[in-house]
Design an enzyme around this catalytic site. Structure first.
Site, PDB file in Angstrom:
ATOM      1  N   SER A 158     -54.269   5.969   0.492  1.00 10.95           N
ATOM      2  CA  SER A 158     -53.472   5.088  -0.359  1.00 10.95           C
ATOM      3  C   SER A 158     -54.219   4.838  -1.656  1.00 10.95           C
ATOM      4  O   SER A 158     -55.456   4.821  -1.681  1.00 10.95           O
ATOM      5  CB  SER A 158     -53.209   3.749   0.334  1.00 10.95           C
ATOM      6  OG  SER A 158     -52.653   2.809  -0.567  1.00 10.95           O
ATOM      7  N   TYR A 171     -56.390  -3.425   4.565  1.00 12.62           N
ATOM      8  CA  TYR A 171     -55.681  -2.162   4.361  1.00 12.62           C
ATOM      9  C   TYR A 171     -56.479  -1.225   3.450  1.00 12.62           C
ATOM     10  O   TYR A 171     -56.678  -0.043   3.769  1.00 12.62           O
ATOM     11  CB  TYR A 171     -54.309  -2.451   3.759  1.00 12.62           C
ATOM     12  CG  TYR A 171     -53.464  -1.237   3.488  1.00 12.62           C
ATOM     13  CD1 TYR A 171     -52.816  -0.572   4.519  1.00 12.62           C
ATOM     14  CD2 TYR A 171     -53.287  -0.772   2.189  1.00 12.62           C
ATOM     15  CE1 TYR A 171     -52.015   0.534   4.261  1.00 12.62           C
ATOM     16  CE2 TYR A 171     -52.500   0.330   1.926  1.00 12.62           C
ATOM     17  CZ  TYR A 171     -51.865   0.988   2.963  1.00 12.62           C
ATOM     18  OH  TYR A 171     -51.077   2.079   2.708  1.00 12.62           O
TER      19      TYR A 171
END
Length: 279
Positions: A158, A171
């Site tokens: 990501s 995350y």
């Protein structure tokens, strides 16, 4: 004319919808048979949006078949290595080989400041977004090595791995570790002709982004922001001003390139597909 992946077999995790579904369909369009795995149910503590379902996974299979290829559907949780091994075994039983693996399954973080996240919340993020990726590689590598044909593994990272934002700490940490995992796996398995790369998507129009909790991170001034409320902010965060959000197919096209012979000499790379997300 034969497709770029004609005769190959790809295992894709998180394939029931979103990026995983787009990847399954795109690779099938280029000739790959698909082993589609998804948990098809909720992850405790991550109820920001409705969970994927068996019906979603069945729809992915139908779309792969509409593209002219065969698919095997497996309901499984990447947090359990046995589920990944079962997917490999069922794929081999159905198709006789495994050439590509896309470790796409993931969940959003806990949506809290790091020191306020619960231990269970932290562990869930790490278990799915990092350990699940490792499980995928661990399950497919022995088969690829034994076959002696090389192979390609693509990990979904990501843009949050390198762009810091409040309430994305767990995350982002998991995804940064995925990038390290990518490079280490590439180093360790290059001798077998196996390539390992990662994709860093930016803002993609999937349920993980298009939900009120996530949209509120980017429009904290609104109690109930909509996609339309947040799109100007998304557009401002990119060098390319062509559209505010990526589509799953945009990510799938990058995965296809890495998995095909066109990416034959690319390994250990972390490829941003984010329209130039400005930190």
């Amino acid at each position: 004319m034969a497709g770029r992946l004609e005769g190959r077999v790809a295992l894709i995790t998180g394939a029931a919808r979103g990026q995983g579904r787009a990847e399954a369909v795109r690779l099938a369009e280029e000739g790959a048979s698909i082993v589609a795995l998804d948990v098809c149910g909720p992850i405790a503590g991550r109820d920001l949006y409705p969970a994927s379902s068996p019906a979603d996974l069945a729809e992915t299979v139908a779309l792969v078949e509409a593209a002219g290829q065969k698919a095997v559907a497996i309901e499984g949780d990447t947090r359990r290595l046995a589920d990944l091994q079962r997917a490999v075994d069922e794929g081999l039983s159905a198709f006789g080989r495994l050439d590509i693996a896309v470790a796409n399954a993931g969940i959003p973080g806990s949506r809290g400041l790091l020191h306020e996240i619960s231990e269970d919340g932290w562990q869930t993020t790490i278990d799915v977004d990092l350990t699940g990726v490792w499980h995928t590689a661990k399950a497919v590598l022995p088969t690829m090595i034994e076959a002696g044909r090389g192979g390609c593994i693509v990990l979904t990272s990501s843009a949050a791995a390198s762009r810091i934002k409040e309430q994305l700490g767990d995350y982002g940490a998991a995804k940064a570790a995925v990038n390290h995992l990518c490079r280490t796996l590439a180093l360790e398995n290059g001798r077998h002709g196996i390539r390992v790369n990662a994709i860093e998507p930016g803002f993609v129009a999937t349920p993980m982004v298009i939900n009120e909790a996530t949209l509120r991170l980017y429009r904290p001034d609104l109690d109930h922001p909509t996609r339309e409320d947040a799109e100007p902010m998304f557009a401002d965060k990119a060098y390319l001003k062509v559209k505010p959000l990526l589509a799953g197919r945009d990510i799938a096209n990058a995965v296809l390139w890495l998995a095909s012979d066109e990416g034959a000499f690319v390994t250990g790379a972390v490829v941003p597909v984010d329209m130039g997300w400005i930190p």
